[in-house]
Design an enzyme around this catalytic site. Structure first.
Site, mmCIF file in Angstrom:
data_model
loop_
_atom_site.group_PDB
_atom_site.id
_atom_site.type_symbol
_atom_site.label_atom_id
_atom_site.label_comp_id
_atom_site.label_asym_id
_atom_site.label_seq_id
_atom_site.Cartn_x
_atom_site.Cartn_y
_atom_site.Cartn_z
ATOM 1 N N GLU A 103 -7.175 30.966 1.978
ATOM 2 C CA GLU A 103 -6.752 29.768 2.715
ATOM 3 C C GLU A 103 -7.040 29.925 4.202
ATOM 4 O O GLU A 103 -7.097 31.036 4.712
ATOM 5 C CB GLU A 103 -5.243 29.560 2.529
ATOM 6 C CG GLU A 103 -4.862 28.528 1.478
ATOM 7 C CD GLU A 103 -5.132 27.088 1.911
ATOM 8 O OE1 GLU A 103 -5.879 26.854 2.879
ATOM 9 O OE2 GLU A 103 -4.585 26.189 1.258
ATOM 10 N N ASP A 107 1.286 26.777 6.297
ATOM 11 C CA ASP A 107 2.253 26.138 7.199
ATOM 12 C C ASP A 107 3.588 26.067 6.428
ATOM 13 O O ASP A 107 4.314 27.052 6.356
ATOM 14 C CB ASP A 107 1.658 24.769 7.562
ATOM 15 C CG ASP A 107 2.459 23.962 8.565
ATOM 16 O OD1 ASP A 107 3.695 24.018 8.524
ATOM 17 O OD2 ASP A 107 1.860 23.244 9.378
ATOM 18 N N PHE A 156 0.234 22.907 16.393
ATOM 19 C CA PHE A 156 -0.958 22.447 15.680
ATOM 20 C C PHE A 156 -2.217 23.007 16.346
ATOM 21 O O PHE A 156 -2.396 22.903 17.553
ATOM 22 C CB PHE A 156 -1.002 20.917 15.654
ATOM 23 C CG PHE A 156 -2.019 20.403 14.691
ATOM 24 C CD1 PHE A 156 -1.737 20.351 13.330
ATOM 25 C CD2 PHE A 156 -3.273 20.004 15.121
ATOM 26 C CE1 PHE A 156 -2.689 19.902 12.417
ATOM 27 C CE2 PHE A 156 -4.229 19.550 14.221
ATOM 28 C CZ PHE A 156 -3.940 19.501 12.870
ATOM 29 N N ARG A 169 -13.852 21.304 13.639
ATOM 30 C CA ARG A 169 -14.089 22.451 12.746
ATOM 31 C C ARG A 169 -15.127 23.426 13.275
ATOM 32 O O ARG A 169 -15.129 24.593 12.917
ATOM 33 C CB ARG A 169 -14.563 21.968 11.370
ATOM 34 C CG ARG A 169 -13.532 21.179 10.588
ATOM 35 C CD ARG A 169 -13.971 21.058 9.128
ATOM 36 N NE ARG A 169 -13.249 20.009 8.422
ATOM 37 C CZ ARG A 169 -12.057 20.159 7.850
ATOM 38 N NH1 ARG A 169 -11.437 21.328 7.911
ATOM 39 N NH2 ARG A 169 -11.478 19.166 7.216
#
Ligand code: IMP
Ligand code: MG
Length: 189
Positions: A103, A107, A156, A169
């Protein structure tokens, strides 16, 4: 770049690429020690976020392994929706094998828990969990996480494969949201 701007939000430079790579080296050493005697572990990389991490990680793994990419979606905007779809793209034999889920970030852990539940239906020998990033303050599950490269506070982030509504990304470094410079509070829907 010290700051980046994606959609309505600003992000500050947070974890440089060399620090990410060092953490991956340490993680790979642990995996090499612990998994080398397993017959051909199956790494299941969870798209989209983990593509960059997976590419860097497997170059450091010294045991025979198989790699497959799967997809699950649980996220929209900056808050977890808690909704998880089925596993898409699982086309190899899982029965009796050591499966390592790869992963990008854990979270709340909802995604990983659902994925483990769904995988158990295919009767693997064991399921190990590997993640580049963990937000320990958010993770309330009892399921132990076997391989964690970096732990971060609850904020975040984007870059190194991770996105904010599909953007961000491609950056080699990781950036953290700058609430003071972003227009409006992060979405809660
Ligand atoms: P969880 O189900 O709450 O553990 O969320 C896991 C998924 O949410 C990850 O696989 C990511 O796709 C996404 N996610 C969680 N935190 C972040 C973040 O800080 N930036 C980008 N995506 C995130
Ligand atoms: Mg993900």
């Amino acid at each position: 770049m010290n700051t980046i701007h994606l959609h309505d939000k600003h992000f500050k430079h947070y974890i440089p690429a060399n620090q990410i790579h060092k953490a991956i080296d340490t993680l790979a050493e642990q995996m090499n020690r612990e998994l080398r005697d397993e017959p051909r572990p199956l790494l299941l990389s969870v798209l989209n976020g983990s593509f960059m991490f997976t590419a860097d990680l497997i170059r450091k793994l010294e045991f025979d392994l198989e790699l497959s990419f799967v997809k699950v979606a649980s996220y929209s905007g900056t808050q977890s929706t808690g909704k998880v779809e089925e596993i898409i793209g699982l086309n190899c034999n899982v029965e009796g094998r050591t499966v390592v889920i790869v992963e990008d970030i854990v979270d709340s852990g909802v995604t990983i828990i659902k994925l483990v539940e769904m995988l158990k239906a295919y009767h693997p020998k064991q399921i190990k969990i590997c993640t580049l990033l963990l937000k320990p303050e958010q993770y309330k599950q009892s399921l132990p996480l076997d391989y964690v490269a970096l732990k971060i506070p609850n904020a975040f982030i984007v870059g190194y494969g991770l996105d904010y509504n599909s953007l961000g990304r491609q950056f080699p470094d990781i950036y953290v949201i700058d609430p003071t410079a972003s227009s409006g509070a992060p979405s809660t829907t």
